[in-house]
Scaffold this motif. Structure first.
Motif, PDB file in Angstrom:
ATOM      1  N   CYS A 234       3.209  -1.023  15.854  1.00  0.00           N
ATOM      2  CA  CYS A 234       3.376   0.125  14.950  1.00  0.00           C
ATOM      3  C   CYS A 234       3.228  -0.254  13.488  1.00  0.00           C
ATOM      4  N   SER A 235       3.008  -1.533  13.212  1.00  0.00           N
ATOM      5  CA  SER A 235       2.888  -1.995  11.829  1.00  0.00           C
ATOM      6  C   SER A 235       1.441  -1.955  11.367  1.00  0.00           C
ATOM      7  N   ASP A 236       1.244  -2.069  10.070  1.00  0.00           N
ATOM      8  CA  ASP A 236      -0.106  -2.074   9.511  1.00  0.00           C
ATOM      9  C   ASP A 236      -0.899  -3.298   9.949  1.00  0.00           C
ATOM     10  N   GLU A 237      -0.195  -4.376  10.331  1.00  0.00           N
ATOM     11  CA  GLU A 237      -0.898  -5.578  10.786  1.00  0.00           C
ATOM     12  C   GLU A 237      -1.672  -5.333  12.082  1.00  0.00           C
ATOM     13  N   ALA A 238      -1.318  -4.272  12.819  1.00  0.00           N
ATOM     14  CA  ALA A 238      -2.005  -3.950  14.069  1.00  0.00           C
ATOM     15  C   ALA A 238      -3.028  -2.830  13.881  1.00  0.00           C
ATOM     16  N   ALA A 239      -3.510  -2.641  12.664  1.00  0.00           N
ATOM     17  CA  ALA A 239      -4.388  -1.518  12.344  1.00  0.00           C
ATOM     18  C   ALA A 239      -5.700  -1.510  13.130  1.00  0.00           C
ATOM     19  N   PHE A 240      -6.104  -2.654  13.690  1.00  0.00           N
ATOM     20  CA  PHE A 240      -7.363  -2.738  14.426  1.00  0.00           C
ATOM     21  C   PHE A 240      -7.156  -2.570  15.929  1.00  0.00           C
ATOM     22  N   ILE A 241      -5.925  -2.239  16.340  1.00  0.00           N
ATOM     23  CA  ILE A 241      -5.609  -2.162  17.763  1.00  0.00           C
ATOM     24  C   ILE A 241      -5.356  -0.715  18.174  1.00  0.00           C
ATOM     25  N   THR A 242      -6.137  -0.233  19.142  1.00  0.00           N
ATOM     26  CA  THR A 242      -5.887   1.089  19.716  1.00  0.00           C
ATOM     27  C   THR A 242      -6.453   1.122  21.131  1.00  0.00           C
ATOM     28  N   GLY A 243      -5.851   1.952  21.971  1.00  0.00           N
ATOM     29  CA  GLY A 243      -6.306   2.084  23.344  1.00  0.00           C
ATOM     30  C   GLY A 243      -5.969   0.899  24.221  1.00  0.00           C
ATOM     31  N   CYS A 244      -4.916   0.159  23.875  1.00  0.00           N
ATOM     32  CA  CYS A 244      -4.551  -1.045  24.625  1.00  0.00           C
ATOM     33  C   CYS A 244      -3.170  -0.909  25.248  1.00  0.00           C
ATOM     34  N   ASP A 245      -3.021  -1.498  26.423  1.00  0.00           N
ATOM     35  CA  ASP A 245      -1.723  -1.619  27.065  1.00  0.00           C
ATOM     36  C   ASP A 245      -1.332  -3.090  27.062  1.00  0.00           C
ATOM     37  N   TYR A 246      -0.129  -3.372  26.602  1.00  0.00           N
ATOM     38  CA  TYR A 246       0.328  -4.749  26.473  1.00  0.00           C
ATOM     39  C   TYR A 246       1.389  -5.087  27.509  1.00  0.00           C
ATOM     40  N   LEU A 247       1.056  -6.004  28.410  1.00  0.00           N
ATOM     41  CA  LEU A 247       2.041  -6.524  29.351  1.00  0.00           C
ATOM     42  C   LEU A 247       3.055  -7.383  28.607  1.00  0.00           C
ATOM     43  N   ILE A 248       4.327  -7.191  28.899  1.00  0.00           N
ATOM     44  CA  ILE A 248       5.360  -8.101  28.413  1.00  0.00           C
ATOM     45  C   ILE A 248       6.282  -8.296  29.617  1.00  0.00           C
ATOM     46  N   ASP A 249       5.866  -9.236  30.489  1.00  0.00           N
ATOM     47  CA  ASP A 249       6.396  -9.248  31.850  1.00  0.00           C
ATOM     48  C   ASP A 249       6.777 -10.626  32.380  1.00  0.00           C
ATOM     49  N   GLY A 250       6.875 -11.625  31.509  1.00  0.00           N
ATOM     50  CA  GLY A 250       7.277 -12.945  31.983  1.00  0.00           C
ATOM     51  C   GLY A 250       6.348 -13.514  33.032  1.00  0.00           C
ATOM     52  N   GLY A 251       5.075 -13.093  33.010  1.00  0.00           N
ATOM     53  CA  GLY A 251       4.085 -13.586  33.956  1.00  0.00           C
ATOM     54  C   GLY A 251       4.023 -12.826  35.263  1.00  0.00           C
ATOM     55  N   PHE A 252       4.744 -11.683  35.365  1.00  0.00           N
ATOM     56  CA  PHE A 252       4.850 -10.968  36.640  1.00  0.00           C
ATOM     57  C   PHE A 252       3.492 -10.607  37.220  1.00  0.00           C
ATOM     58  N   GLU A 253       2.612 -10.009  36.408  1.00  0.00           N
ATOM     59  CA  GLU A 253       1.350  -9.512  36.948  1.00  0.00           C
ATOM     60  C   GLU A 253       0.351 -10.628  37.240  1.00  0.00           C
ATOM     61  N   LYS A 254       0.276 -11.622  36.373  1.00  0.00           N
ATOM     62  CA  LYS A 254      -0.767 -12.634  36.496  1.00  0.00           C
ATOM     63  C   LYS A 254      -0.346 -13.891  37.236  1.00  0.00           C
ATOM     64  N   LEU A 255       0.945 -14.191  37.273  1.00  0.00           N
ATOM     65  CA  LEU A 255       1.388 -15.484  37.784  1.00  0.00           C
ATOM     66  C   LEU A 255       2.188 -15.436  39.075  1.00  0.00           C
ATOM     67  N   ASN A 256       2.394 -14.244  39.635  1.00  0.00           N
ATOM     68  CA  ASN A 256       3.124 -14.133  40.899  1.00  0.00           C
ATOM     69  C   ASN A 256       2.171 -14.398  42.061  1.00  0.00           C
ATOM     70  N   ASN A 257       1.946 -15.661  42.364  1.00  0.00           N
ATOM     71  CA  ASN A 257       1.061 -16.000  43.487  1.00  0.00           C
ATOM     72  C   ASN A 257       1.588 -17.253  44.185  1.00  0.00           C
TER      73      ASN A 257
END
Length: 257
Positions: A234-257
């Motif tokens: 939500c800050s101005d530093e992220a002004a170039f970011i839109t249409g993105c979903d950010y995982l914050i999951d401790g590796g749940f989606e990519k590392l559970n194997n």
């Protein structure tokens, strides 16, 4: 960096759990925070905490499932104080499979988690258009993109919010409105403690450890960790970011194997 000075933010469900962490962090970073909450007493307690820390905030009694109520509250805020940020955080959980989810429960999830987000978008986007831009952050979940047992209605609703994020980001590119989302895994909030006490009496500690270890990193997230990502997006530093979903999951989606 990541300051929100002279910014005004609306945070739905901003009085508990992740929402409270976002409200407090935004206020610490200079934002004037409007907390839209069904429980106005809880919202006022959050406002009191923020003010005690030197921040600025107001509480508003809002049922996001009721469009007329949402429009009234947001238009009233806008008439006094133009806003720059909307965080669609409010939502409710549900446990059940497709054949064990009663129609009333399904409707309740849809009304809050899907229609509630729509209502807030419907009410705020015209103000962003008039102002020449704004920032929208939607709270999604790993349940939107990963199969989670016994979360049929909840996963359905979060999948809808995920695609709403993409749609809004695409539709308002030229108008300067950015829209992103965050997908947390399990976060240790009072809701988790209450859920365990209700569903696993006497086994709370054991189940807490079990749920914590479903994240490869070995623990649940802290609300402030989610709030930190929200602050950046939500800050101005992220002004170039839109249409993105950010995982914050401790590796749940990519590392559970």
């Amino acid at each position: 960096m990541f300051r929100l000075d002279h910014k005004v933010a609306l945070v739905t469900g901003g009085a508990s759990g992740i929402g409270l962490a976002i409200s407090r962090m935004f206020a610490r970073q200079g934002a004037y925070v409007h907390i839209l909450e069904l429980n106005v007493e809880q919202a006022q307690r959050a406002v009191d905490e923020i003010r005690a820390e030197g921040g600025q905030a107001e509480a508003h009694a809002v049922d996001i499932a009721q469009q007329a109520v949402v429009l009234g509250a947001i238009n009233e805020i806008a008439a006094r104080q133009p806003f720059h940020i909307l965080v669609n955080n409010a939502g409710i959980a549900h446990v059940g499979k497709a054949h064990t989810t009663p129609e009333a429960d399904f409707d309740r999830i849809v009304n809050v988690n899907i229609k509630g987000v729509y209502n807030c978008l419907y009410a705020t986007i015209p103000h962003f258009l008039a102002a020449g831009g704004g920032v929208i952050l939607n709270m999604v979940s790993i349940a939107a993109t990963v199969g989670i047992p016994d979360r049929f209605a909840y996963s359905t609703s979060k999948g809808a919010v995920y695609t709403m994020t993409l749609s809004v980001a695409k539709d308002y590119l030229a108008e300067g409105i950015r829209c992103n989302s965050i997908s947390p895994a399990r976060v240790h909030t009072p809701f988790v403690d209450g859920f365990l006490a209700k569903n696993y009496p006497g086994q709370e500690k054991e189940m807490f450890e079990k749920l914590s270890k479903t994240q490869p990193i070995g623990r649940m997230a802290k609300p402030d960790e989610i709030a930190g990502l929200a602050l950046y997006l939500c800050s101005d530093e992220a002004a170039f970011i839109t249409g993105c979903d950010y995982l914050i999951d401790g590796g749940f989606e990519k590392l559970n194997n």
